[in-house]
Design an enzyme around this catalytic site. Structure first.
Site, PDB file in Angstrom:
ATOM      1  N   GLY A  31       0.836  -1.195   0.000  1.00  0.00           N
ATOM      2  CA  GLY A  31       0.000   0.000   0.000  1.00  0.00           C
ATOM      3  C   GLY A  31       0.862   1.231   0.000  1.00  0.00           C
ATOM      4  O   GLY A  31       1.744   1.370   0.853  1.00  0.00           O
ATOM      5  N   ASN A 105      -6.717  -5.204   6.784  1.00  0.00           N
ATOM      6  CA  ASN A 105      -6.393  -5.520   5.399  1.00  0.00           C
ATOM      7  C   ASN A 105      -7.544  -6.331   4.835  1.00  0.00           C
ATOM      8  O   ASN A 105      -7.893  -7.362   5.398  1.00  0.00           O
ATOM      9  CB  ASN A 105      -5.093  -6.339   5.338  1.00  0.00           C
ATOM     10  N   TYR A 272       1.119 -11.696  -7.198  1.00  0.00           N
ATOM     11  CA  TYR A 272       1.594 -10.311  -7.265  1.00  0.00           C
ATOM     12  C   TYR A 272       1.753  -9.602  -5.927  1.00  0.00           C
ATOM     13  O   TYR A 272       2.776  -8.970  -5.672  1.00  0.00           O
ATOM     14  CB  TYR A 272       0.624  -9.499  -8.153  1.00  0.00           C
TER      15      TYR A 272
HETATM   16  O1  PRP Z   1      -1.811  -4.721 -16.543  1.00  0.00           O
HETATM   17  P1  PRP Z   1      -1.518  -3.708 -15.491  1.00  0.00           P
HETATM   18  O2  PRP Z   1      -2.759  -2.971 -15.108  1.00  0.00           O
HETATM   19  O3  PRP Z   1      -0.402  -2.795 -15.857  1.00  0.00           O
HETATM   20  O4  PRP Z   1      -1.126  -4.466 -14.166  1.00  0.00           O
HETATM   21  C1  PRP Z   1      -0.196  -5.499 -14.111  1.00  0.00           C
HETATM   22  C2  PRP Z   1       1.190  -4.992 -13.825  1.00  0.00           C
HETATM   23  O5  PRP Z   1       1.213  -4.212 -12.603  1.00  0.00           O
HETATM   24  C3  PRP Z   1       2.055  -4.824 -11.651  1.00  0.00           C
HETATM   25  O6  PRP Z   1       3.332  -4.211 -11.623  1.00  0.00           O
HETATM   26  P2  PRP Z   1       3.747  -3.063 -10.570  1.00  0.00           P
HETATM   27  O7  PRP Z   1       4.511  -2.033 -11.278  1.00  0.00           O
HETATM   28  O8  PRP Z   1       2.551  -2.602  -9.811  1.00  0.00           O
HETATM   29  O9  PRP Z   1       4.629  -3.778  -9.467  1.00  0.00           O
HETATM   30  P3  PRP Z   1       5.979  -4.634  -9.519  1.00  0.00           P
HETATM   31  O10 PRP Z   1       7.115  -3.667  -9.601  1.00  0.00           O
HETATM   32  O11 PRP Z   1       5.951  -5.382  -8.230  1.00  0.00           O
HETATM   33  O12 PRP Z   1       5.948  -5.542 -10.684  1.00  0.00           O
HETATM   34  C4  PRP Z   1       2.179  -6.257 -12.103  1.00  0.00           C
HETATM   35  O13 PRP Z   1       3.401  -6.825 -11.653  1.00  0.00           O
HETATM   36  C5  PRP Z   1       2.163  -6.123 -13.604  1.00  0.00           C
HETATM   37  O14 PRP Z   1       3.429  -5.757 -14.094  1.00  0.00           O
HETATM   38  N1  GLN Z   2      -6.335  -2.874   0.639  1.00  0.00           N
HETATM   39  C1  GLN Z   2      -6.888  -2.989   1.809  1.00  0.00           C
HETATM   40  O1  GLN Z   2      -6.737  -3.967   2.527  1.00  0.00           O
HETATM   41  C2  GLN Z   2      -7.827  -1.856   2.160  1.00  0.00           C
HETATM   42  C3  GLN Z   2      -8.480  -1.904   3.505  1.00  0.00           C
HETATM   43  C4  GLN Z   2      -9.750  -1.062   3.512  1.00  0.00           C
HETATM   44  N2  GLN Z   2     -10.779  -1.700   2.733  1.00  0.00           N
HETATM   45  C5  GLN Z   2      -9.450   0.334   2.989  1.00  0.00           C
HETATM   46  O2  GLN Z   2      -9.842   0.667   1.886  1.00  0.00           O
HETATM   47  O3  GLN Z   2      -8.805   1.092   3.675  1.00  0.00           O
HETATM   48 MG    MG Z   3       4.944  -5.549 -12.495  1.00  0.00          MG
END
Ligand code: PRP
Ligand code: GLN
Ligand code: MG
Length: 527
Positions: A31, A105, A272
């Site tokens: 987050g 969470n 992920y």
């Molecule tokens: O299709 P999209 O909507 O783009 O989402 C998927 C992408 O987003 C995330 O990466 P991110 O950059 O969030 O994190 P990472 O550095 O851990 O890979 C995930 O690993 C993919 O690469």
């Molecule tokens: N990603 C989360 O776990 C979010 C917790 C809660 N639902 C919020 O929006 O703050």
């Molecule tokens: Mg990624």
């Protein structure tokens, strides 16, 4: 998928804050929108610092010094319900009964019902749109109903029975009761993760709750286990009787509050959300990602045929999350592995950033190419998942701009065609690039020469162990562990569209444009 922490130190003179603060850095990937810490001082008073931003933005050294006391809870937020307002940064606090703080969470799917109950029957004021604040108030109401002057452990377990009865959804929570102790509990399906670790000290045992075990390694919590679905673990400060018995350290009490319904951890933690160096429900995330690479290699070989090596010159991971799987894929398929996208380590995760424009820009800011690794080659890019397609569209284009001949994209997760109701902030399933499309159509949208998805049965096999057989896979199938009515899905969609609009206008609620958002107790973050 937020990150939560709870800590109780055995040393009565100890301060939980430094470890909570450091621990939040290990959960930052869960987050990036808000962060907060609340501690409880000797006289039962709470001290808090929270607000929007990354961990490094929210806390300053002078503020951290004010967070005194040996127990506390902490949170990093990726909003999935409510809005992105400062006032929804967690942990949440209610003064009655006893003084309670909670960090959550997950996502509650019967929030409207809970809101109605709290208003009409419990007469409790809810100050934000956050489902976590509802959850805290349900807990508070259940404790209040017991009508005890001072609480005992069993009272907490009794109150939680009421919480489990009323609350539906995916949740892992840590809470703190002023002058008494900290607790952690997890939904009856174990959708969201929670672990507890312990560490020996001369004063007794220190206890820490965390979303992911990775936090424990850095602080020497050698022994840890998952909180079971439907279980609560309560850590009580030593009381007068304990002291008389010579026990100065905190006491642990475990109770299975409701039976485990169907043990279905969220499979997207392995794909992920989680860090590879965490162990969730007994399975190393790293190992699961190696397994995903292995099974995906076989799917690719099947797709390209026996002469696949003449069609793929290099396997290229999309940093960061896909690295582990991509390396294993390359090894299993006996193909060269090349780190051709270089990640800027100072840019966070793009997928969990709020707003499509910032996400799109950030992919380019975050990833840069080594052109010689693309020039004239047939490349297989490997990502952990393709959700909105933001990353894929950019990286395919970057590969082409660097002279790649054919660009294929492989995904360690199957096609994502439905909302993820317990963890991904997605307004509309039409935002999903695979929604209502075939693999060929997805390839056309992201302008790749081919897209290869992991089969769902292979993903499940990659994450299965003797104890783990079933998973929450609603984002691939539309069938959710807790069920989700079509009204709820419409409600969620409306809420998230409204939030996106609010983010675009950069204030949280239209009618409160000029009003300071944070109505909180000693909020050191705004001091
Ligand atoms: O299709 P999209 O909507 O783009 O989402 C998927 C992408 O987003 C995330 O990466 P991110 O950059 O969030 O994190 P990472 O550095 O851990 O890979 C995930 O690993 C993919 O690469
Ligand atoms: N990603 C989360 O776990 C979010 C917790 C809660 N639902 C919020 O929006 O703050
Ligand atoms: Mg990624």
């Amino acid at each position: 998928m937020c990150g939560i922490l709870g800590l109780m130190l055995a040393d009565p003179k100890g301060h939980a804050c430094p470890e909570l603060y450091e621990g939040l850095y290990s959960l930052q990937h869960r987050g990036q929108d808000a962060a907060g810490i609340v501690t409880a001082g000797k006289r039962g008073r709470f001290y808090q610092c929270k607000g929007n931003g990354m961990v490094s933005d929210v806390f300053s050294q002078p503020q951290l010094r004010n967070l005194v006391g040996r127990m506390g809870v902490a949170h990093v937020r990726y909003p999935t319900a409510g809005s992105c307002a400062n006032s929804e940064a967690q942990p949440f606090y209610v003064n009655s009964p006893y003084g309670l703080v909670l960090a959550h969470n997950g996502n509650i799917i019967n929030g409207e019902e809970l809101k109605h109950f709290l208003d009409v029957e419990a007469h409790r004021h809810v100050n934000t749109g956050s489902d976590s604040e509802l959850l805290l108030n349900i807990f508070a109401n259940e404790l209040q109903r017991l009508d005890k002057f001072r609480l005992a452990e069993d009272d907490i377990f009794e109150a939680l029975r009421g919480v489990y009865d009323r609350v539906n959804g995916g949740y892992a929570c840590v809470a703190m009761i002023a002058g008494f102790g900290i607790l952690g509990f997890r939904d009856p399906n174990g959708i969201r993760p929670l672990v507890i670790g312990e560490r020996d000290t001369p004063f007794g045992k220190d206890y820490m709750f965390a979303s992911e075990s990775v936090v424990f390694n850095q602080f020497g919590y050698r022994k840890f286990r998952d909180v079971a679905p439907g279980e609560c673990i309560f850590i009580r400060q030593a009381n007068r009787e304990d002291m008389l018995d010579g026990n100065t350290g905190p006491q642990m009490f475990c109770k299975q509050i409701v039976p485990c319904k169907r043990f279905t951890p969220d499979i997207f933690e392995y794909v992920y959300f989680a860090r590879p160096d965490s162990v969730i429900d007994g399975l190393s995330v790293y190992q699961s990602r190696l397994n995903m690479g292995k099974t995906l290699a076989q799917t690719i070989i099947d797709r390209f045929g026996p002469d696949y090596k003449s069609k793929i010159d290099a396997v290229i991971p999309v940093p960061d999350s896909a690295r582990t799987s991509a390396l294993q894929l390359a090894q299993s398929a006996d193909l060269p592995y090349v780190e051709a996208f270089i990640k800027n380590r100072y840019i966070g995760r793009t997928f969990i950033m709020p707003g499509q424009q910032i996400r799109r820009k950030s992919v380019r800011r975050k990833l840069n190419v080594q052109p010689q690794e693309f020039n004239g080659k047939n490349v297989l890019l490997v990502d952990d998942s393709i959700v909105r397609g933001t990353t894929s569209k950019e990286i395919v284009q970057m590969a082409r701009e660097s002279g790649a001949r054919n660009v294929y994209l492989a995904s360690c997760a199957p096609m994502i065609t439905h909302p993820h109701i317990y963890g991904i902030d997605l307004a509309d399933c039409k935002d999903l690039v695979a929604y209502g499309k075939t693999e060929e159509e997805v390839a056309a949208v992201i302008k790749a020469d081919g897209v290869i998805y992991q089969k769902l049965e292979d993903l499940i096999a990659s994450c299965s162990t003797d104890k783990l057989k079933n998973f929450e896979v609603g984002l691939f199938t539309g069938v959710y562990t807790t069920g989700a009515s079509s009204e709820y899905l419409v409600h969620l969609e409306r809420l998230r569209v409204a939030n996106q609009r609010a983010r675009r206008n950069s204030f949280a609620e239209d009618e409160e444009r000029d009003v300071p958002e944070d109505v909180a107790m000693i909020n050191v973050s705004s001091d």
